[in-house]
Design an enzyme around this catalytic site. Structure first.
Site, PDB file in Angstrom:
ATOM      1  N   ASN A 383       0.820  -1.202   0.000  1.00 32.42           N
ATOM      2  CA  ASN A 383       0.000   0.000   0.000  1.00 32.42           C
ATOM      3  C   ASN A 383       0.858   1.258   0.000  1.00 32.42           C
ATOM      4  OD1 ASN A 383      -1.856   2.015   0.439  1.00 32.42           O
ATOM      5  ND2 ASN A 383      -3.065   0.865   1.897  1.00 32.42           N
ATOM      6  N   ASP A 384       1.409   1.610   1.142  1.00 35.97           N
ATOM      7  CA  ASP A 384       2.143   2.879   1.238  1.00 35.97           C
ATOM      8  C   ASP A 384       3.337   2.956   0.292  1.00 35.97           C
ATOM      9  OD1 ASP A 384       0.451   3.822   3.231  1.00 35.97           O
ATOM     10  OD2 ASP A 384       1.556   2.713   4.758  1.00 35.97           O
TER      11      ASP A 384
END
Lengths: 457, 96
Positions: A383-384
């Protein structure tokens, strides 16, 4: 006998350095740990022959208990839980260094003040590494969910730290340190390790574990000076400096200066929500049939795995999918962000466990230019590390962190459990892009479906 | 006993050695290497054994016992975990 002991320690120290050197290249790494292991065995066995020692029975029992428990837990632990196991074994080393110092201080016979000073410093560092590592373990194991932050925390930590230093100085100068003083000193040092680690969030733990690893190395080196044991001095110092460098590399990869990690609570989220909550647009869904077709007829697919994939135990399915695509003539590569998984290199271990050869796996710098030529970027459980906000949104808390440019691929497929935010609680701009399609579901299930669909084509 | 400047020299050279050994390591090996260096400081076992071997009072023996136990855990656990991680590193030539 003394000569034989010296030779053995010398050989052990040499084997440690050679072993570490071999461990720093993937082709020789497997041999490296064996070399270091032989060194350890030689050093341990010869130590039994040290003149003037007693308590052999209890000593053997202690080795059997400690070694047995560690053997059992080390064999049993899942690869995803590796970071916390390293933390706990590291903490044990720090505790052992502190125990050596405690015994030496109680006997109170030092050849000179220098030795006494080093014993106390080693005790301090070892104790902090011990209790700190235990907290790090508890946090990563999920035994302790929240970062504990209370008012005046920094002030209280500072007071404990100062108290530890004062007691330390008193012990350094004392002719025959009293038991009570020694007790208070160790209690303060252990408390400081706990207090220092409590406010640090789970995402920063790898950096902290690495730091404690370096600290334990130093503590071992100092106690080595006290005991006049060259093998301990050399091994401890090598680990101390190597660990410091590793800590810096990790902190750099996460774009988090070490001072930030230690003195502010990232996991608290207060700074995060404000800046990045306003991501707008719609997320577009895709089903597994379309996604399978897209990948099967691609020339080049880059897979970006994240910790989510490991949690879903999807790495074996992903490797199966990769082989299927390779049979169809698709070039498949894995792109690993330095902090994918729980610490740098953790994801590589998880993929290796599933059988993915390491020459399909690429670092951020190696592969970032290739995304533009890729037909599909399959983001699974990450994700990040693929959030373009890190590149173009100065308000984002992760702004400036190096990311994988998955958004530059022609098509991006994001496999995700649900619509929630990631580990850090930051909205991901990638999910809202025009070339991004969301494939919802559990990583393992989705990979299984993709495999079934591609087989039918 | 290793005295004064000799100790300082050992400390300096070992420090540089650690730095150089790690300096050019690829990211994929960071975790195994951290685990490997974690194993190496398990040499504290040797010190714990010596400290316990020279302990005289019961309290010293008890602390020594705990120290040896912890150190053995560090050494054995560090080895097992590192070896498990490293044995999985294969290139595609070996798997086929």
């Amino acid at each position: 006998m003394d000569f034989l002991i010296d030779v053995s320690y010398f050989v052990a120290a040499a084997l440690f350095i050679l072993g570490l050197k071999r461990m720093s290249s993937p082709t020789t790494a497997r041999g490296g740990i064996v070399w270091a292991g032989v060194g350890m065995l030689v050093a341990t066995v010869i130590t039994f022959a040290t003149p003037g020692m007693h308590n052999y029975g209890w000593m053997t029992l202690a080795i059997l208990i400690g070694g047995g428990l560690a053997w059992y837990s080390g064999k049993k632990v899942a690869m995803t839980d590796m970071p916390q196991m390293i933390a706990i074994y590291n903490g044990m080393g720090g505790g052992a260094a502190a125990a050596i110092a405690a015994v030496e201080l109680m006997r109170g016979t030092f050849p000179s003040t220098t030795f006494q000073v080093l014993a106390v410093i080693g005790a301090m560092i070892g104790s902090v590494a011990f209790s700190g590592s235990m907290i790090a373990f508890a946090k990563l194991q999920g035994l302790m969910k929240r970062s504990l932050i209370f008012p005046r925390q920094q002030l209280i930590n500072l007071a404990v730290f100062a108290g530890m230093l004062v007691m330390g100085f008193l012990l350094m100068g004392a002719d025959q340190p009293g038991s009570f003083g020694i007790l208070v000193f160790f209690a303060l040092a252990l408390a400081f390790g706990i207090m220092m680690t409590l406010p640090i969030g789970g995402a920063d733990m790898p950096v902290v574990i690495s730091l404690y690893n370096a600290l334990t190395g130093l503590a071992v080196a100092f106690e080595g000076f006290v005991l006049g044991n060259a093998a301990m001095i050399i091994a401890g110092t090598v680990v101390g400096s190597a660990g410091t460098l590793l800590t810096q590399l990790m902190a750099k990869a996460m774009n988090r200066p070490i001072s930030n990690v230690l003195f502010s609570g990232f996991g608290s989220g207060a700074e995060g929500e404000a800046g990045a909550g306003g991501e707008q647009g719609t997320m577009k869904e895709i089903d597994s049939t379309d996604a399978a077709v897209m990948m099967a007829y691609a020339d080049k697919v880059i897979i970006v795995p994240g910790y989510g994939m490991a949690v879903a135990q999807a790495q074996h399915k992903v490797w199966e999918l990769t082989q299927l695509l390779q049979e169809r003539g698709v070039t498949v590569k894995f792109a690993i962000h330095p902090v994918a998984g729980r610490m740098p290199g953790h994801m590589n271990v998880l993929l290796a466990e599933a059988g993915v050869p390491y020459d399909l796996i690429y670092d951020l710098e190696e592969i970032n230019n290739e995304f533009a030529q890729a037909d599909v970027a399959l983001v699974i459980g990450a994700n990040d590390v693929v959030n373009p906000a890190a590149r173009n949104n100065p308000d984002s808390p992760i702004y400036g962190m190096p990311i994988l440019d998955a958004d530059k691929a022609r098509n991006v497929i994001v496999v995700k459990r649900g619509r929630g935010k990631g580990f850090s609680g930051i909205e991901n701009a990638l999910f809202f892009l025009d070339n991004t399609r969301m494939l919802y579901g559990d990583g393992q299930e989705v990979a299984g479906k993709l495999i079934a669909e591609i087989k039918q084509l | 006993m290793i005295e004064g400047f000799t100790a300082l020299y050992i400390f300096m050279l070992a420090g540089f050695t650690g730095y150089e050994v790690i300096a050019r390591v690829p990211v994929i090996l960071h975790t195994p290497l951290m685990s490997g260096s974690n194993f190496v400081h398990g040499i504290v076992l040797v010190g714990a054994m010596v400290a316990m071997g020279h302990a005289t009072t019961d309290v010293e023996k008890l602390i020594g016992f705990i120290g040896v136990m912890l150190a053995a855990g560090n050494a054995v656990g560090g080895y097992v975990v590192t070896e498990r991680m490293l044995e999985m590193f294969k290139s595609s030539k070996e798997t086929k």
